[in-house]
Design a protein around this motif. Structure first.
Motif, PDB file in Angstrom:
ATOM      1  N   ARG A  18      -6.810  -6.048   2.764  1.00 54.50           N
ATOM      2  CA  ARG A  18      -5.595  -5.266   2.557  1.00 54.50           C
ATOM      3  C   ARG A  18      -5.609  -4.516   1.234  1.00 54.50           C
ATOM      4  NH1 ARG A  18      -0.008  -8.270   3.780  1.00 54.50           N
ATOM      5  NH2 ARG A  18      -0.974  -8.212   5.842  1.00 54.50           N
ATOM      6  N   ARG A  21      -7.357  -0.749   1.238  1.00 52.80           N
ATOM      7  CA  ARG A  21      -7.016   0.167   2.329  1.00 52.80           C
ATOM      8  C   ARG A  21      -7.121   1.629   1.920  1.00 52.80           C
ATOM      9  NH1 ARG A  21      -1.606  -2.564   4.792  1.00 52.80           N
ATOM     10  NH2 ARG A  21      -1.147  -2.721   2.571  1.00 52.80           N
ATOM     11  N   GLU A  22      -7.155   1.891   0.613  1.00 51.16           N
ATOM     12  CA  GLU A  22      -7.290   3.282   0.175  1.00 51.16           C
ATOM     13  C   GLU A  22      -8.673   3.850   0.478  1.00 51.16           C
ATOM     14  OE1 GLU A  22      -7.996   0.764  -3.620  1.00 51.16           O
ATOM     15  OE2 GLU A  22      -6.921   0.631  -1.713  1.00 51.16           O
ATOM     16  N   TYR A  25      -8.870   3.389   5.677  1.00 49.44           N
ATOM     17  CA  TYR A  25      -8.402   2.735   6.895  1.00 49.44           C
ATOM     18  C   TYR A  25      -7.176   1.894   6.571  1.00 49.44           C
ATOM     19  CZ  TYR A  25     -11.154  -1.133   4.930  1.00 49.44           C
ATOM     20  OH  TYR A  25     -11.676  -2.085   4.103  1.00 49.44           O
ATOM     21  N   ARG A  26      -6.446   1.509   7.615  1.00 47.75           N
ATOM     22  CA  ARG A  26      -5.243   0.699   7.425  1.00 47.75           C
ATOM     23  C   ARG A  26      -5.500  -0.787   7.641  1.00 47.75           C
ATOM     24  NH1 ARG A  26      -0.563   4.375  10.438  1.00 47.75           N
ATOM     25  NH2 ARG A  26      -1.041   6.325   9.341  1.00 47.75           N
ATOM     26  N   TYR A  27      -6.531  -1.108   8.433  1.00 47.17           N
ATOM     27  CA  TYR A  27      -6.883  -2.512   8.613  1.00 47.17           C
ATOM     28  C   TYR A  27      -8.383  -2.615   8.823  1.00 47.17           C
ATOM     29  CZ  TYR A  27      -6.003  -7.424   9.335  1.00 47.17           C
ATOM     30  OH  TYR A  27      -5.972  -8.778   9.163  1.00 47.17           O
ATOM     31  N   ASN A  53      -0.606  -4.297  12.340  1.00 51.03           N
ATOM     32  CA  ASN A  53      -1.375  -4.209  11.102  1.00 51.03           C
ATOM     33  C   ASN A  53      -1.583  -2.766  10.650  1.00 51.03           C
ATOM     34  OD1 ASN A  53      -2.317  -7.135  10.637  1.00 51.03           O
ATOM     35  ND2 ASN A  53      -2.799  -6.780  12.795  1.00 51.03           N
ATOM     36  N   VAL A  54      -1.387  -1.813  11.554  1.00 50.43           N
ATOM     37  CA  VAL A  54      -1.595  -0.409  11.183  1.00 50.43           C
ATOM     38  C   VAL A  54      -0.357   0.453  11.388  1.00 50.43           C
ATOM     39  CG1 VAL A  54      -4.056  -0.573  11.694  1.00 50.43           C
ATOM     40  CG2 VAL A  54      -2.512   0.278  13.455  1.00 50.43           C
ATOM     41  N   HIS A 161      -7.753   4.313  12.017  1.00 46.36           N
ATOM     42  CA  HIS A 161      -7.014   3.252  11.331  1.00 46.36           C
ATOM     43  C   HIS A 161      -7.889   2.060  10.950  1.00 46.36           C
ATOM     44  CE1 HIS A 161      -3.490   5.473  11.992  1.00 46.36           C
ATOM     45  NE2 HIS A 161      -3.114   4.985  13.157  1.00 46.36           N
ATOM     46  N   TYR A 162      -9.137   2.010  11.433  1.00 48.88           N
ATOM     47  CA  TYR A 162      -9.939   0.792  11.294  1.00 48.88           C
ATOM     48  C   TYR A 162     -11.273   1.058  10.604  1.00 48.88           C
ATOM     49  CZ  TYR A 162      -6.552  -0.756  14.753  1.00 48.88           C
ATOM     50  OH  TYR A 162      -5.381  -1.055  15.411  1.00 48.88           O
TER      51      TYR A 162
END
Length: 524
Positions: A18, A21-22, A25-27, A53-54, A161-162
């Motif tokens: 977490r 994330r920069e 991706y978000r997860y 999670n996203v 997102h991943y």
């Protein structure tokens, strides 16, 4: 019928990344269960997926049926989500690992349960539900043939997102570790997809991965080398497959330490594009390994085996545990020394927990050493009563261990040690230019440089340049992998300090060696 499938948010853990994330991706990784369940759903039904999670959940979504999956650490959030949907008049069905291992816990929170693997029960449940005769519980009593498991509905995910995308080649693990819920849920017999079937799944997911500028696939097997013959065949197919892609895929997975004994398989994995493996090493203490039936880790020199795997250019990530029955206060120093000596850059170290209905859970329940009403808070927590330490002593020692492991000095030395151990040059593969990949990689590089250079922390800058110099000296061919490990360090460094803050501990405490020196001086 409209079906909405939900993956609840995970709490902040080492696994979620977490705090980085920069990097685009978000997860860290997509959920594999829900696209698979979506593919099991007859096409006359309309299926949507929401990963909390996203993206936030929409509790007012137009759906006739809400499906919720989750692991044990997601259970509290699973129940909250189910309650909110049911409050709004939605029908909720639960499935996945936690519902399968603890159906009695889940039953009050859902209208229907899918217990066990879903390949046969999910279509039957949907037919019954549509006909108005659905049962409360559908239980799969056998281990399914993986030929029945369809190619996941990748079209329902946003790959941007991943960081990694999971694909499964096998289920089950032949070993018998006392604390592992895999053998309870998925069994000890290794079931396999054929190499051609795996190649077909990768060909199906490749356009989505490529369009998002990604190239990393995680084989979400319980043990990728549970059948070494199958693993070799898969690697040969991956080598062939990657030659036909405009940009080759990179792979990671979970294996056991006996990979080190098979040089042919190591070479095939390196040639296929495996850049890292996760290995459950658990502890350097033989007594602990025998206690929990992890005998496969007692037969050879663990550090020599780790170095052998690293020599092929495959980075080793380790699962380590403190709090076994033979662990006293000395265990923290033993773990630190072992991990540093083996040059494992990333150690997913945790406190021993007893997952529900595992052999360990049953043993500790019989001994009166399970904590009643336990609810997961963070990785500095456990549901067991330790044998040779108090629980708070275990927690404090664990958090100090994590801060020692992820100090700039120790992490940098281990990363450079891995690079120095590599003897195999990286496989050279032709890569067609991709604007998406270029943009993604440049964004990650800029984020890395900004974090390490545009900072008020001189210690962080010195660490960065020191490690870069070592990389240039030891193995510049693996610069990209080394830089990514430098990027990941931020997450582990930050999360370790969060744990220390929660326990009101000093994350910059004196290292173990210094503590021992002070103790000896006082004793003198």
């Amino acid at each position: 019928m409209k079906i909405h499938l939900v993956n609840p948010a995970f709490p902040d853990t080492f696994w979620g990344f977490r705090h980085v994330r920069e990097y685009g991706y978000r997860y860290a990784m997509a959920n594999l269960a829900l696209p698979t369940v979506a593919a099991l759903t007859p096409r006359e039904h309309d299926v949507t997926i929401r990963d909390e999670n996203v993206a936030p959940l929409d509790f007012d979504v137009a759906a006739d049926l809400i499906g919720i999956t989750g692991f044990n650490i997601q259970s509290a959030r699973m129940f909250e989500i189910a309650a909110e949907f049911r409050r709004r008049g939605k029908t909720v069905v639960m499935g996945g690992p936690y519902a399968s291992l603890c159906p009695e816990d889940c039953a009050p929170h859902a209208d229907h349960l899918i217990v066990g693997e879903a390949e046969r029960t999910w279509p039957r449940f949907l037919a019954d539900f549509a006909a108005g005769r659905a049962e409360r519980r559908y239980v799969e009593t056998e281990k399914v043939d993986l030929a029945l498991s369809p190619t996941p509905r990748w079209d329902l995910l946003d790959f941007k997102h991943y960081g990694r995308i999971p694909v499964q080649t096998t289920r089950g693990c032949p070993f018998d570790c006392e604390f592992c819920d895999v053998i309870v849920y998925l069994g000890r017999k290794v079931r396999q997809k054929s190499p051609d079937r795996i190649a077909a799944e990768l060909e199906a997911v490749y356009p989505h991965v490529h369009a998002a500028g990604r190239d990393s696939i995680f084989f979400a097997d319980d043990n990728f080398i549970g059948s070494k013959a199958h693993a070799r065949a898969v690697c040969r197919r991956l080598i062939e497959l990657n030659r036909g892609f405009p940009r080759p895929l990179r792979f990671s997975t979970q294996v056991t330490i006996n990979l080190a004994q098979d040089k042919e398989l190591l070479e095939l994995m390196a040639e296929a594009g495996f850049h890292s493996v996760f290995i459950g090493i658990e502890t350097p203490k033989t007594e602990n390994l025998l206690e929990v039936h992890k005998v496969q880790n007692t037969r050879r020199d663990l550090i020599a085996d780790i170095k052998m795997i690293q020599s092929y250019g495959i980075f080793v990530w380790a699962g380590m545990i403190v709090g076994f029955d033979h662990d006293g206060p000395e265990a923290f120093r033993e773990q630190l020394d072992f991990i540093n000596e083996s040059d494992i850059p990333i150690s997913m170290t945790g406190m021993l927990n007893a997952p529900a209905n595992t052999p360990l859970w049953h043993r500790l329940k019989k001994e009166g050493r399970l904590l009643e009403g336990y609810q997961y808070r963070d990785q500095a927590d456990t549901n067991i009563v330790p044998k040779l330490m108090g629980k708070e002593e275990l927690r404090a020692g664990y958090v100090r261990l994590m801060n020692d492991l992820y100090s700039y000095e120790n992490y940098g030395k281990r990363l450079c040690g891995t690079l120095a151990a590599i003897r195999r040059p990286p496989t050279k593969r032709r890569k067609k230019f991709s604007a998406q990949h270029a943009a993604y990689n440049l964004q990650r590089l800029w984020t890395l440089l900004r974090y390490y250079l545009l900072t008020g922390s001189r210690e962080r800058r010195r660490y960065f340049f020191r490690v870069l110099r070592q990389i240039a000296k030891t193995n510049p061919a693996y610069l990209k992998e080394a830089l990514w490990h430098l990027a990941l360090h931020k997450h582990f460094y930050r999360y370790s300090r969060i744990l220390a803050e929660r326990l009101d501990l000093d994350p910059n405490h004196a290292p173990w060696a210094m503590q021992e020196g002070l103790a000896r001086a006082k004793g003198a």
